[in-house]
Design a protein around this motif. Structure first.
Motif, mmCIF file in Angstrom:
data_model
loop_
_atom_site.group_PDB
_atom_site.id
_atom_site.type_symbol
_atom_site.label_atom_id
_atom_site.label_comp_id
_atom_site.label_asym_id
_atom_site.label_seq_id
_atom_site.Cartn_x
_atom_site.Cartn_y
_atom_site.Cartn_z
ATOM 1 N N LYS A 1 0.829 -1.198 0.000
ATOM 2 C CA LYS A 1 0.000 0.000 0.000
ATOM 3 C C LYS A 1 0.872 1.261 0.000
ATOM 4 C CE LYS A 1 -4.391 0.803 2.166
ATOM 5 N NZ LYS A 1 -5.159 0.645 3.393
ATOM 6 N N LYS A 2 1.900 1.251 0.845
ATOM 7 C CA LYS A 2 2.774 2.405 1.007
ATOM 8 C C LYS A 2 3.661 2.640 -0.227
ATOM 9 C CE LYS A 2 5.587 2.320 4.655
ATOM 10 N NZ LYS A 2 6.362 2.579 5.867
ATOM 11 N N ASN A 3 4.039 1.581 -0.922
ATOM 12 C CA ASN A 3 4.997 1.685 -2.033
ATOM 13 C C ASN A 3 4.358 1.401 -3.401
ATOM 14 O OD1 ASN A 3 7.609 2.117 -0.584
ATOM 15 N ND2 ASN A 3 6.845 0.283 0.461
ATOM 16 N N LYS A 4 3.094 1.698 -3.530
ATOM 17 C CA LYS A 4 2.351 1.391 -4.746
ATOM 18 C C LYS A 4 2.987 2.008 -5.997
ATOM 19 C CE LYS A 4 -2.351 1.421 -6.506
ATOM 20 N NZ LYS A 4 -3.732 1.807 -6.228
ATOM 21 N N GLU A 5 3.266 3.291 -5.967
ATOM 22 C CA GLU A 5 3.840 3.980 -7.131
ATOM 23 C C GLU A 5 5.237 3.462 -7.464
ATOM 24 O OE1 GLU A 5 2.364 5.992 -9.310
ATOM 25 O OE2 GLU A 5 0.562 5.563 -8.134
ATOM 26 N N ARG A 6 6.034 3.221 -6.448
ATOM 27 C CA ARG A 6 7.388 2.709 -6.654
ATOM 28 C C ARG A 6 7.358 1.320 -7.300
ATOM 29 N NH1 ARG A 6 10.976 1.861 -1.556
ATOM 30 N NH2 ARG A 6 11.908 -0.015 -2.378
ATOM 31 N N ARG A 7 6.457 0.465 -6.831
ATOM 32 C CA ARG A 7 6.323 -0.879 -7.412
ATOM 33 C C ARG A 7 5.816 -0.804 -8.849
ATOM 34 N NH1 ARG A 7 2.889 -4.254 -5.762
ATOM 35 N NH2 ARG A 7 1.439 -2.797 -4.937
ATOM 36 N N LYS A 8 4.897 0.114 -9.108
ATOM 37 C CA LYS A 8 4.360 0.286 -10.455
ATOM 38 C C LYS A 8 5.466 0.702 -11.420
ATOM 39 C CE LYS A 8 0.027 2.054 -11.105
ATOM 40 N NZ LYS A 8 -0.988 3.125 -11.232
ATOM 41 N N GLU A 9 6.293 1.641 -11.001
ATOM 42 C CA GLU A 9 7.410 2.118 -11.825
ATOM 43 C C GLU A 9 8.422 0.996 -12.053
ATOM 44 O OE1 GLU A 9 9.345 4.335 -14.374
ATOM 45 O OE2 GLU A 9 7.448 4.939 -13.443
ATOM 46 N N TYR A 10 8.713 0.233 -11.014
ATOM 47 C CA TYR A 10 9.646 -0.889 -11.149
ATOM 48 C C TYR A 10 9.112 -1.903 -12.164
ATOM 49 C CZ TYR A 10 12.237 -5.142 -10.222
ATOM 50 O OH TYR A 10 12.989 -6.279 -10.381
ATOM 51 N N SER A 11 7.824 -2.202 -12.078
ATOM 52 C CA SER A 11 7.204 -3.156 -13.003
ATOM 53 C C SER A 11 7.289 -2.676 -14.445
ATOM 54 C CB SER A 11 5.732 -3.389 -12.645
ATOM 55 O OG SER A 11 5.640 -4.052 -11.418
ATOM 56 N N LYS A 12 7.041 -1.382 -14.653
ATOM 57 C CA LYS A 12 7.146 -0.815 -16.008
ATOM 58 C C LYS A 12 8.549 -0.968 -16.551
ATOM 59 C CE LYS A 12 3.643 2.817 -15.867
ATOM 60 N NZ LYS A 12 3.436 4.264 -15.861
ATOM 61 N N GLN A 13 9.548 -0.620 -15.736
ATOM 62 C CA GLN A 13 10.945 -0.705 -16.160
ATOM 63 C C GLN A 13 11.335 -2.161 -16.447
ATOM 64 O OE1 GLN A 13 12.886 1.823 -16.939
ATOM 65 N NE2 GLN A 13 11.201 3.192 -16.393
ATOM 66 N N TYR A 14 10.905 -3.060 -15.589
ATOM 67 C CA TYR A 14 11.221 -4.469 -15.765
ATOM 68 C C TYR A 14 10.611 -4.988 -17.068
ATOM 69 C CZ TYR A 14 11.655 -9.459 -14.962
ATOM 70 O OH TYR A 14 11.967 -10.787 -15.098
ATOM 71 N N TYR A 15 9.359 -4.626 -17.311
ATOM 72 C CA TYR A 15 8.687 -5.073 -18.532
ATOM 73 C C TYR A 15 9.381 -4.516 -19.769
ATOM 74 C CZ TYR A 15 5.165 -6.064 -22.022
ATOM 75 O OH TYR A 15 4.532 -6.526 -23.141
ATOM 76 N N LYS A 16 9.720 -3.242 -19.714
ATOM 77 C CA LYS A 16 10.388 -2.604 -20.855
ATOM 78 C C LYS A 16 11.721 -3.306 -21.162
ATOM 79 C CE LYS A 16 10.108 2.039 -21.706
ATOM 80 N NZ LYS A 16 10.368 3.462 -21.433
ATOM 81 N N LYS A 17 12.452 -3.628 -20.115
ATOM 82 C CA LYS A 17 13.760 -4.261 -20.255
ATOM 83 C C LYS A 17 13.638 -5.701 -20.775
ATOM 84 C CE LYS A 17 17.780 -5.335 -17.349
ATOM 85 N NZ LYS A 17 18.287 -5.295 -15.973
ATOM 86 N N ASN A 18 12.587 -6.403 -20.389
ATOM 87 C CA ASN A 18 12.437 -7.823 -20.709
ATOM 88 C C ASN A 18 11.223 -8.119 -21.596
ATOM 89 O OD1 ASN A 18 14.570 -8.997 -18.873
ATOM 90 N ND2 ASN A 18 13.384 -7.754 -17.439
ATOM 91 N N GLU A 19 10.789 -7.153 -22.361
ATOM 92 C CA GLU A 19 9.546 -7.270 -23.123
ATOM 93 C C GLU A 19 9.515 -8.490 -24.049
ATOM 94 O OE1 GLU A 19 6.694 -4.498 -25.948
ATOM 95 O OE2 GLU A 19 8.657 -3.743 -25.336
ATOM 96 N N GLU A 20 10.561 -8.670 -24.846
ATOM 97 C CA GLU A 20 10.593 -9.794 -25.792
ATOM 98 C C GLU A 20 10.516 -11.139 -25.065
ATOM 99 O OE1 GLU A 20 10.345 -9.762 -29.110
ATOM 100 O OE2 GLU A 20 10.023 -7.617 -28.806
ATOM 101 N N HIS A 21 11.298 -11.263 -24.005
ATOM 102 C CA HIS A 21 11.308 -12.505 -23.236
ATOM 103 C C HIS A 21 9.927 -12.781 -22.631
ATOM 104 C CE1 HIS A 21 12.618 -15.692 -20.572
ATOM 105 N NE2 HIS A 21 12.096 -15.022 -19.561
#
Length: 163
Positions: free
Chosen positions: A13-33
């Motif tokens: 709950k406290k880190n919602k935005e931070r987790r969302k940003e991390y997920s976006k970056q992770y997806y962008k980095k590993n999109e093809e995989h």
């Protein structure tokens, strides 16, 4: 006593935005995989559960006949519109514009052979036309001109009439 579930709930709950940003970056980095993994997983799942999926689809269609028929009808008319928008909404021979009287004609008179490959229904032809980027050896004719062309050795009778 330490409650892990409660701690995790508060953390997320406290880190919602931070987790969302991390997920976006992770997806962008590993999109093809990620996409490839998803395709492979989907194929494996479908293969493993083919009968169950078919049965579910059958039950869904039976339970929701009206909605399914409406969706199928809507997609059919959308496809028909797309095909006639591409080839023209009037008969290239006589100029007829009533959609119910129009059909798609094989310019080279090889429709019978093509139907043997595709099947007899217009919907199969329309799907094939779209899938093959609307080949140029087709045209819009009204049913009268189409049959006249067939009966007259590939030439519409309108073209033989001297005005």
């Amino acid at each position: 006593m330490f409650n892990r579930k409660e701690y995790d709930k508060q953390y997320y709950k406290k880190n919602k935005e931070r987790r969302k940003e991390y997920s976006k970056q992770y997806y962008k980095k590993n999109e093809e995989h990620i996409k490839e993994y998803g395709k492979q997983y989907g194929k494996q799942y479908h293969k493993k559960n083919e009968e169950r999926i078919k049965e579910y689809g059958k039950q869904y269609r039976e339970k929701n006949k009206e909605a399914v028929n409406k969706a199928v009808s809507k997609s059919y008319y959308k496809l028909v519109k797309e095909v006639f928008d591409h080839y023209g909404n009037e008969c290239t021979c006589c100029g007829e514009t009533i959609r119910l009287l129009l059909t798609i004609d094989h310019i080279n008179n090889d429709g019978a052979m093509h139907r043997k490959i595709l099947g007899k229904s217009n919907i199969q032809l329309y799907h094939w036309l779209k899938k093959n980027n609307f080949p140029s050896n087709f045209q819009t004719l009204c049913y009268n001109c189409n049959i006249g062309k067939y009966k007259n050795g590939g030439v519409c009778p309108h073209k033989l009439i001297k005005v």
